[in-house]
Design a protein around this motif. Structure first.
Motif, PDB file in Angstrom:
ATOM      1  N   TYR A 460      39.561  47.275  15.415  1.00 60.83           N
ATOM      2  CA  TYR A 460      40.057  48.640  15.578  1.00 60.83           C
ATOM      3  C   TYR A 460      40.367  48.799  17.044  1.00 60.83           C
ATOM      4  O   TYR A 460      39.493  48.660  17.888  1.00 60.83           O
ATOM      5  CB  TYR A 460      38.991  49.646  15.147  1.00 60.83           C
ATOM      6  N   HIS A 482      48.121  53.124  13.844  1.00 64.16           N
ATOM      7  CA  HIS A 482      47.873  54.550  14.057  1.00 64.16           C
ATOM      8  C   HIS A 482      49.191  55.306  14.084  1.00 64.16           C
ATOM      9  O   HIS A 482      49.322  56.377  13.519  1.00 64.16           O
ATOM     10  CB  HIS A 482      47.145  54.769  15.377  1.00 64.16           C
ATOM     11  N   ASP A 483      50.147  54.742  14.776  1.00 64.57           N
ATOM     12  CA  ASP A 483      51.453  55.375  14.858  1.00 64.57           C
ATOM     13  C   ASP A 483      52.288  54.866  13.700  1.00 64.57           C
ATOM     14  O   ASP A 483      52.903  53.804  13.772  1.00 64.57           O
ATOM     15  CB  ASP A 483      52.093  55.012  16.197  1.00 64.57           C
ATOM     16  N   THR A 484      52.285  55.635  12.634  1.00 66.44           N
ATOM     17  CA  THR A 484      52.974  55.159  11.442  1.00 66.44           C
ATOM     18  C   THR A 484      54.476  55.152  11.637  1.00 66.44           C
ATOM     19  O   THR A 484      55.192  54.486  10.909  1.00 66.44           O
ATOM     20  CB  THR A 484      52.633  56.046  10.241  1.00 66.44           C
ATOM     21  N   GLY A 485      54.933  55.938  12.603  1.00 67.62           N
ATOM     22  CA  GLY A 485      56.370  56.003  12.835  1.00 67.62           C
ATOM     23  C   GLY A 485      56.897  54.714  13.418  1.00 67.62           C
ATOM     24  O   GLY A 485      57.956  54.228  13.030  1.00 67.62           O
ATOM     25  N   ARG A 486      56.141  54.147  14.343  1.00 67.49           N
ATOM     26  CA  ARG A 486      56.685  53.024  15.088  1.00 67.49           C
ATOM     27  C   ARG A 486      56.226  51.678  14.574  1.00 67.49           C
ATOM     28  O   ARG A 486      56.980  50.727  14.563  1.00 67.49           O
ATOM     29  CB  ARG A 486      56.314  53.179  16.557  1.00 67.49           C
ATOM     30  N   PRO A 712      38.565  57.453  10.672  1.00 65.74           N
ATOM     31  CA  PRO A 712      37.941  58.021  11.869  1.00 65.74           C
ATOM     32  C   PRO A 712      38.973  58.612  12.826  1.00 65.74           C
ATOM     33  O   PRO A 712      40.119  58.165  12.880  1.00 65.74           O
ATOM     34  CB  PRO A 712      37.242  56.818  12.503  1.00 65.74           C
ATOM     35  N   VAL A 713      38.535  59.624  13.523  1.00 67.08           N
ATOM     36  CA  VAL A 713      39.401  60.298  14.485  1.00 67.08           C
ATOM     37  C   VAL A 713      38.892  59.960  15.871  1.00 67.08           C
ATOM     38  O   VAL A 713      37.690  59.960  16.124  1.00 67.08           O
ATOM     39  CB  VAL A 713      39.359  61.815  14.254  1.00 67.08           C
ATOM     40  N   LEU A 714      39.819  59.666  16.753  1.00 64.97           N
ATOM     41  CA  LEU A 714      39.424  59.325  18.112  1.00 64.97           C
ATOM     42  C   LEU A 714      39.015  60.581  18.867  1.00 64.97           C
ATOM     43  O   LEU A 714      39.653  61.619  18.743  1.00 64.97           O
ATOM     44  CB  LEU A 714      40.582  58.665  18.850  1.00 64.97           C
ATOM     45  N   THR A 715      37.983  60.465  19.618  1.00 59.16           N
ATOM     46  CA  THR A 715      37.547  61.569  20.457  1.00 59.16           C
ATOM     47  C   THR A 715      37.742  61.160  21.907  1.00 59.16           C
ATOM     48  O   THR A 715      37.521  60.001  22.264  1.00 59.16           O
ATOM     49  CB  THR A 715      36.057  61.858  20.194  1.00 59.16           C
TER      50      THR A 715
ATOM     51  N   VAL B  29      45.540  65.813  13.123  1.00 58.54           N
ATOM     52  CA  VAL B  29      45.431  64.448  13.643  1.00 58.54           C
ATOM     53  C   VAL B  29      46.789  63.808  13.410  1.00 58.54           C
ATOM     54  O   VAL B  29      47.113  63.414  12.296  1.00 58.54           O
ATOM     55  CB  VAL B  29      44.331  63.652  12.913  1.00 58.54           C
ATOM     56  N   ASN B  31      49.846  61.107  13.359  1.00 56.82           N
ATOM     57  CA  ASN B  31      49.890  59.653  13.266  1.00 56.82           C
ATOM     58  C   ASN B  31      51.157  59.124  13.915  1.00 56.82           C
ATOM     59  O   ASN B  31      51.694  58.117  13.525  1.00 56.82           O
ATOM     60  CB  ASN B  31      49.753  59.183  11.824  1.00 56.82           C
ATOM     61  N   LEU B  32      51.623  59.844  14.907  1.00 53.72           N
ATOM     62  CA  LEU B  32      52.758  59.345  15.652  1.00 53.72           C
ATOM     63  C   LEU B  32      52.564  59.726  17.107  1.00 53.72           C
ATOM     64  O   LEU B  32      51.744  60.586  17.446  1.00 53.72           O
ATOM     65  CB  LEU B  32      54.068  59.949  15.137  1.00 53.72           C
ATOM     66  N   ARG B  33      53.329  59.040  17.936  1.00 52.94           N
ATOM     67  CA  ARG B  33      53.273  59.345  19.357  1.00 52.94           C
ATOM     68  C   ARG B  33      54.486  60.194  19.664  1.00 52.94           C
ATOM     69  O   ARG B  33      55.612  59.833  19.340  1.00 52.94           O
ATOM     70  CB  ARG B  33      53.313  58.045  20.154  1.00 52.94           C
ATOM     71  N   MET B  34      54.242  61.354  20.258  1.00 52.57           N
ATOM     72  CA  MET B  34      55.352  62.271  20.505  1.00 52.57           C
ATOM     73  C   MET B  34      55.045  63.026  21.788  1.00 52.57           C
ATOM     74  O   MET B  34      53.896  63.356  22.070  1.00 52.57           O
ATOM     75  CB  MET B  34      55.466  63.236  19.326  1.00 52.57           C
ATOM     76  N   PRO B  49      48.591  59.174  18.326  1.00 51.62           N
ATOM     77  CA  PRO B  49      48.060  58.879  16.999  1.00 51.62           C
ATOM     78  C   PRO B  49      46.533  58.882  16.992  1.00 51.62           C
ATOM     79  O   PRO B  49      45.899  58.404  17.933  1.00 51.62           O
ATOM     80  CB  PRO B  49      48.613  57.490  16.682  1.00 51.62           C
ATOM     81  N   GLN B  50      45.994  59.423  15.959  1.00 52.58           N
ATOM     82  CA  GLN B  50      44.538  59.443  15.702  1.00 52.58           C
ATOM     83  C   GLN B  50      43.758  60.281  16.710  1.00 52.58           C
ATOM     84  O   GLN B  50      42.563  60.158  16.796  1.00 52.58           O
ATOM     85  CB  GLN B  50      43.961  58.014  15.663  1.00 52.58           C
ATOM     86  N   MET B  51      44.459  61.124  17.467  1.00 53.65           N
ATOM     87  CA  MET B  51      43.710  61.986  18.368  1.00 53.65           C
ATOM     88  C   MET B  51      43.973  63.424  17.985  1.00 53.65           C
ATOM     89  O   MET B  51      45.119  63.876  17.936  1.00 53.65           O
ATOM     90  CB  MET B  51      44.144  61.746  19.810  1.00 53.65           C
ATOM     91  N   LYS B  68      53.634  63.273   9.091  1.00 51.88           N
ATOM     92  CA  LYS B  68      53.368  62.852  10.463  1.00 51.88           C
ATOM     93  C   LYS B  68      51.956  63.198  10.938  1.00 51.88           C
ATOM     94  O   LYS B  68      51.604  62.908  12.074  1.00 51.88           O
ATOM     95  CB  LYS B  68      54.368  63.531  11.424  1.00 51.88           C
ATOM     96  N   ARG B  72      43.205  68.889   9.785  1.00 50.62           N
ATOM     97  CA  ARG B  72      41.747  68.952   9.614  1.00 50.62           C
ATOM     98  C   ARG B  72      41.400  70.363   9.177  1.00 50.62           C
ATOM     99  O   ARG B  72      41.684  71.319   9.895  1.00 50.62           O
ATOM    100  CB  ARG B  72      41.037  68.632  10.916  1.00 50.62           C
TER     101      ARG B  72
END
Lengths: 973, 210
Positions: A460, A482-486, A712-715, B29, B31-34, B49-51, B68, B72
């Motif tokens: 991970y 994590h970035d499903t777009g890219r 899990p979500v990043l903190t 949350v 799931n893309l970078r923007m 993503p994931q933050m 996208k 929560r």
């Protein structure tokens, strides 16, 4: 055989052992048969003697001090009582009967407690374990039941005997239970798993259907040997772990042995045979030291827990106490009793809550007395009188304090019991580990341990995750970004190799597995995500070698093996390098060109500190730029290792300290985060970090690892130095100050590198400038808090660290507003000093400055040489390069100004002073340039550097509130 | 209840109230970078993503529709919390539990668009509906006690949707009481109401005559 047996003593003893009628029914039944099995036992204080007979439903509690008084009779069974057992602390008596039930009583009161279990056939044997938390019961049924004494639940049923089980014995360490059946077969059971460890068939005499004699087994009190009646009228000793025959005691028994009993210290053994003799053995000497002939077979014997006596009962139901069994010339049978653990354990708590709640006084005296006795094993004073009871009353008060925690612990005994077994095992393990601290195993950063039936992370990181789940012998692997777009979409794979480690980056993933057996070979597989050629994934098999860690970079794959080989492959699968590493690998991580490997330097210290070393390889250049020891918090081990988003090497240890490598002080690790300063009930599972933030997954304690589902979500956690709590009370500011300093240094280093490589440093210059502005703001606020805290010296130190003139002016304003005129004066003189130095510096440092200029902006080449252009360079990025100048000019200045030290009378801080000088040089130079001709210079500037730079410069002025330069203003006007 | 049966009578339609509620902030949350989004209502992001990050509900729903992000669910939308609230609502006849002002709308939007992000969605949904029913019922029964001596009505912790439904009715009821209580004021009142917008005036009068 002992020749020195004093015959007179034997004669004396014949008189001393008088048997009394206890169970008349036994005698009655004996008339028409062979007698009946009778049992006897002492309580722990030797205050009571309990007898029972298999032909009498009543249990008698005798008082050995007043043998003539009537015993207390317990009549609860409906048929003969075949087995008795008393809990080690003597609070609980258990009896098993021909009527198929096992009953518990309070002791010594004798109140009926419960029918703790029932069988379908008669009970033959009972045994408590050493803590009293478990009772084993067995009989003609096929299984041995292990019963939790607290809640009466059946913990386990052990099946294996083919005939009636007649004897049970718990190993004093509570690891094993041994049982013997009437056909003479002995089985060793492992208690916590219920497995059969050893089955010894037919090692004891076959008693057949004779119910007055029962085969017994008995562990020595130290738990090292098991005594079993042998086939040749002897006693055979078996080893604890291997169940091998150790030795046997053979002597004057003419017929098989039917009962045996260890003395409390394990030094002596009493055996009774079918030949109606009782022999006392010295086990160490393997010799019999005494004997006694009785009228009937002795079916049960027990040593007095305190003192030198043996209670016996014969098959006619007559019992007696054989006093001073062991000659006084020899060691007492109760001397040096092996002290095993769990003397005070939850065995005390065999009775119900209401007892402690309602009739507190009564039960307290019981408990108190017993527990008291436990703590003083040889209190002979008790034996003096009946008034022992009264004595114990005054101790109740003390014992009372012990009660509450015990009551609490009882509630989850079922649990506790199992735990205690585990704990014991762990304890043993811990002992072995603490004896020789273990080097940490190899691991992959970002992997979680195997969990049964659950998905787990193989990897991970900030890019994505690789998860796996084992299912019917093969695994399913899924790769998610994590970035499903890219990120590319990777279909889930079925993994026949059983991969146990993986690494992931944007371009591909690498997998490897550990050897599972001898046949299984370690395999390394690489799957690129997007490629122009078909079938471009590859795999390598390593024969006899095991992959320990893998890492991935662009464009290389690395695997470190059990041979300490570092194997480097290209993306296409070409085997490029094989290097030998110094020690066993701990982990590895890749970032672009760089591969970082952590390995063991040596065995760990006795204090359990891991000795680790890291090294960074540059794969593209084939160099090793960094190498050194990896610091860890004492007593911890490495749990994560990798690169930050910017490529800084970082590590995280099990004590929750994050360290980042810096080039400061010749390459050091800075502790930048400490989990102990955060919430105590959270564990932080590190995923990555950026310049200012730590990315982690928060796991609620005691969970150390995140679950795959839910995702899990990043903190984000702020990085912070573990600063000492200062008197200033502005930790946040101080922390920011140090962090900024660190970032500034990092930026400068990169600027130098970029400049060295001849690249454009403009964007970095911007960054440095904003950083400096932020740093100045931070310093100003620190000055404010210093002034409020009356730390004026610190405030003046801080002023010297300000990089911009405007900030110094701001500081002066600040202290004026705070009504500190003295400080304002000092600041003013500081400012004046700066201006003065500027002017002085101008004359001398024009040449060095321009030379330095070459270093930092090569793009402006043509204009560089011109005199006029000197003004230009600072115009494009005037302030940002200040620290750079410092570095470049340091040496030159050092030489140049060495002579003029007196004239300059600089500040005591050498760094600050030099920086100031550097600034002054620049300012002065600009001054000159501006004075000469602004227009010219601007034209030259346009020529030398592109237009964008101008724009940026202007923007910077607007955005970052650049200090107005008095010199330039004048020149523009 | 008057408002519930006839949406035309309430001040805003349900859709309008929902529109207002879409400005509430929720945590998503992505799931893309923007890069950061700059809107009139504020700047949101940047998104990694994931933050987890805070955005208005409308943006969350828009992103969710495009797959996208995951939304929560707010803290109060858990089974435990809602069960607690429901019990408390049932226990007391007069007091209303503290819930977000737009709880009806937010929960509705999330049920419609982010079902997969809510754990135990069926349970949560039925709990929210139960709470809503209990509260509406309470409002209704409480209104029965409205009498001619009431000059004003104060209900704490009423949510947007609830207040939107009962407000017109209460307003008019109080007006009617006032009118019937002091007949001499009727012309006066009418004169005042002439100055008011015509629509509201008509509606009120029609209702009273009925």
């Amino acid at each position: 055989m002992s020749q020195a047996k004093p015959i007179s003593k034997v004669a004396m003893k014949v008189r001393s052992v008088k048997l009394r009628e206890a169970h008349k029914a036994a005698a009655a039944s004996a008339n028409n048969g062979r007698g009946s099995f009778c049992s006897v036992l002492w309580d722990q204080q030797a205050l009571h003697l309990v007898t029972a007979s298999s032909s009498d439903p009543s249990i008698s509690i005798h008082d050995p001090l007043q043998p003539s008084s009537a015993p207390k009779i317990l009549r609860h069974h409906r048929d003969g009582v075949t087995a008795l057992a008393i809990s080690p602390n003597s609070t609980c008596l258990a009896s098993g009967s021909v009527d198929h039930s096992v009953k518990l009583y309070k002791f010594p009161g004798g109140e009926f407690e419960t029918n703790i279990t029932r069988f379908t056939l008669p009970i033959r044997a009972l045994a408590f374990n050493r803590s009293g938390s478990m009772l084993a019961a067995a009989g003609d049924d096929e299984g041995i039941k292990l019963i939790n004494t607290i809640d009466g639940s059946i913990a386990r049923v052990l099946k294996g005997h083919k005939g009636p089980v007649t004897g049970l014995s718990f190993d004093p360490n509570s690891e094993y239970l041994t049982s013997i059946d009437s056909s003479g077969t002995v089985i060793y059971w492992e208690i916590h798993s219920g497995r059969t460890l050893h089955t010894l068939k037919g090692i004891a005499p076959d008693t057949g259907s004779d119910l007055s004699v029962m085969n017994v087994v008995s562990w020595s009190p130290d738990g090292e040997t098991l005594a079993v009646p042998g086939l040749r009228n002897d006693v055979v000793m078996y080893d604890r772990d291997t169940a091998e025959k150790l030795f046997s005691l053979r002597g004057d028994h003419m017929q098989p042995i039917c009962f045996l009993s260890w003395s409390p210290n394990g030094k002596y053994l009493a055996t009774s045979g079918l030949d109606r003799q009782v022999l006392i053995w010295d086990v160490d000497q393997k010799q019999d030291i005494d004997r006694h002939k009785f009228d009937d077979k002795i079916s049960c014997m027990v040593w007095k827990p305190i003192g030198n006596a043996l209670a016996v009962i014969d098959v006619m139901g007559k019992y007696g106490v054989w006093e001073s069994v062991v000659p006084s010339s020899m060691k007492s049978p109760t001397a040096d009793v092996p002290n095993l653990q769990s003397k005070h354990s939850n065995g005390l708590l065999l009775f119900d809550e209401e007892e402690q709640g309602l009739s507190a006084s009564g039960s307290l005296s019981d408990l108190g007395e017993d527990s008291h006795g436990e703590s003083e094993p040889s209190t002979r004073k008790r034996l003096r009188k009946q008034s022992a009871y009264d004595e114990s009353l005054d101790e109740d008060g003390r014992d009372e304090w012990n009660l509450p925690p015990k009551v609490e612990s009882r509630k989850k005994v079922n649990h506790v019991h199992k735990e205690s077994l585990n704990n014991r095992n762990e304890g043993l393990r811990r002992i072995t580990t603490s004896a020789s601290p273990k080097m940490q195993e190899a691991f992959q950063p970002g992997a979680t341990p195997v969990r049964d039936g659950k998905r787990r992370f193989l990897c991970y990181n900030m890019v994505g995750s690789i998860t796996t789940i084992e299912h019917d012998g093969y695994s399913h692997i899924e790769i998610d970004f994590h970035d499903t777009g890219r990120g590319p979409r990777v279909p889930s794979m079925t993994d026949h190799f059983g991969f146990t480690m993986a690494a992931l980056n944007e371009n591909g993933s690498v997998f490897a597995n550990h050897c599972k057996g001898e046949k299984n070979m370690s395999t390394l597989m690489y799957c690129p995500f997007s490629t122009w050629a078909n079938n471009s994934e590859w795999s390598m098999r390593l024969e006899g070698e095991e992959v320990k860690a893998v890492a991935l970079g662009t464009p290389w794959v690395a695997a470190i093996t059990s041979f300490n080989f570092l194997r480097i492959f290209t993306e296409g699968g070409l085997q490029k390098h094989v290097l030998s590493l110094d020690g066993p690998v701990v982990t590895a991580s890749g970032f672009k060109d760089e591969l970082a490997v952590v390995s063991h330097v040596s065995d760990c210290l006795p204090s359990n500190d891991q000795m680790l070393e890291f090294r960074v390889f540059n794969i593209a250049n084939g160099t090793q730029p960094l190498r050194g020891r990896l610091p860890l918090t004492p007593g911890s081990h490495l749990t994560w290792f990798g690169f930050s988003e910017e490529g800084q090497l970082s590590s995280y240890d099990s004590k929750g300290v994050l360290r980042v490598f810096t080039s400061q002080y010749g390459g050091s690790w800075l502790p930048l985060f400490s989990a102990s300063k955060e919430k105590p009930d959270e564990n932080y599972w590190v995923v990555g970090l950026s310049a200012n933030k730590l990315f982690c997954i928060v796991c609620k304690s005691p969970e150390l690892f995140p679950q795959v589902m839910p995702k899990p979500v990043l903190t984000l956690m702020n990085l912070s130095f573990p600063l000492a709590s200062s008197d200033l009370g502005a930790e946040a500011l101080e922390n920011e100050f140090i962090l900024n300093t660190m970032h500034l240094l990092q930026i400068q280093k990169r600027i130098e590198e970029m400049a060295g490589a001849g690249l454009d440093t403009a964007s970095l210059d911007d960054e440095a400038f904003t950083m400096e502005a932020a740093q100045d703001r931070c310093i100003l606020r620190l000055i404010a808090s210093c002034c409020n805290g009356d730390k004026l010296v610190r405030a003046t130190e801080l002023v010297k660290l300000l990089s911009m003139e405007k900030s110094v002016k701001g500081a002066i304003k600040l202290v004026t507003a705070l009504k500190l005129p003295y400080l304002a004066e000092r600041f003013n003189s500081e400012l004046e000093q700066r201006l003065l130095n500027e002017n002085q510096g101008t004359k001398q440092t024009i040449l060095p400055t321009s030379r330095a200029g070459v270093g930092f902006s090569k793009n402006s080449t043509s204009a560089e040489t011109k005199e006029t252009s000197e003004a230009v360079i600072p115009l494009s990025s005037p302030k940002l390069t200040a620290p750079l100048f410092t570095k470049k000019t340091k040496s030159q200045e050092g030489t140049k100004f060495g002579i003029k030290k007196t004239e300059q009378n600089q500040t005591p801080l050498p760094d600050g002073g030099k920086e100031d000088r550097a600034k002054n040089c620049r300012e002065g130079e600009r001054d000159r340039g501006n004075v000469s001709s602004t227009i010219k210079s601007s034209i030259a500037f346009m020529k030398s550097s592109d237009k964008q730079e101008v724009k940026r410069g202007e923007e910077k002025q607007v955005e970052a509130h650049r200090p107005s330069n008095p010199f330039r203003k004048s020149s523009i006007r | 209840m008057a408002g519930q049966s006839d949406p035309n009578l309430s001040l805003f339609s349900a859709e309008e109230v929902e529109f207002i509620a879409e400005d509430e902030m929720v945590e998503i949350v992505p799931n893309l970078r923007m890069d950061a989004l700059n809107f009139i209502c504020g700047d949101f992001g940047p998104f990694f993503p994931q933050m987890a990050t805070q955005v208005p509900l409308w943006l969350a729903v828009a992103l969710k529709k495009r797959g996208k992000c995951t939304i929560r669910p707010p803290l109060w939308m858990s089974v435990e919390k809602l069960t607690q609230v429901l019990e408390a609502e049932r226990d007391s006849q007069r007091v209303f539990e503290q819930l977000p002002f737009h709880y009806v709308e937010i929960s509705r939007l999330l049920f419609d668009h982010a079902r997969d992000d809510i754990p135990d969605v069926y349970m949560v949904r039925s709990l929210v509906e139960d709470i809503r029913d209990v509260r509406f019922h309470k409002v209704e029964t409480n209104l029965e006690t409205l009498n001619e001596r009431a000059l004003a009505l104060k209900i704490n912790n009423l949510s947007a949707m609830e207040v939107n439904i009962v407000r017109p009715f209460i307003g008019r009821a109080l007006q009617a009481f006032y009118k019937h209580d002091s007949p001499e004021l009727i012309p006066d009142q009418e004169r005042i109401s002439d100055r008011r917008p015509q629509v509201a005036n008509n509606a009120a009068r029609r209702h009273l005559r009925r």
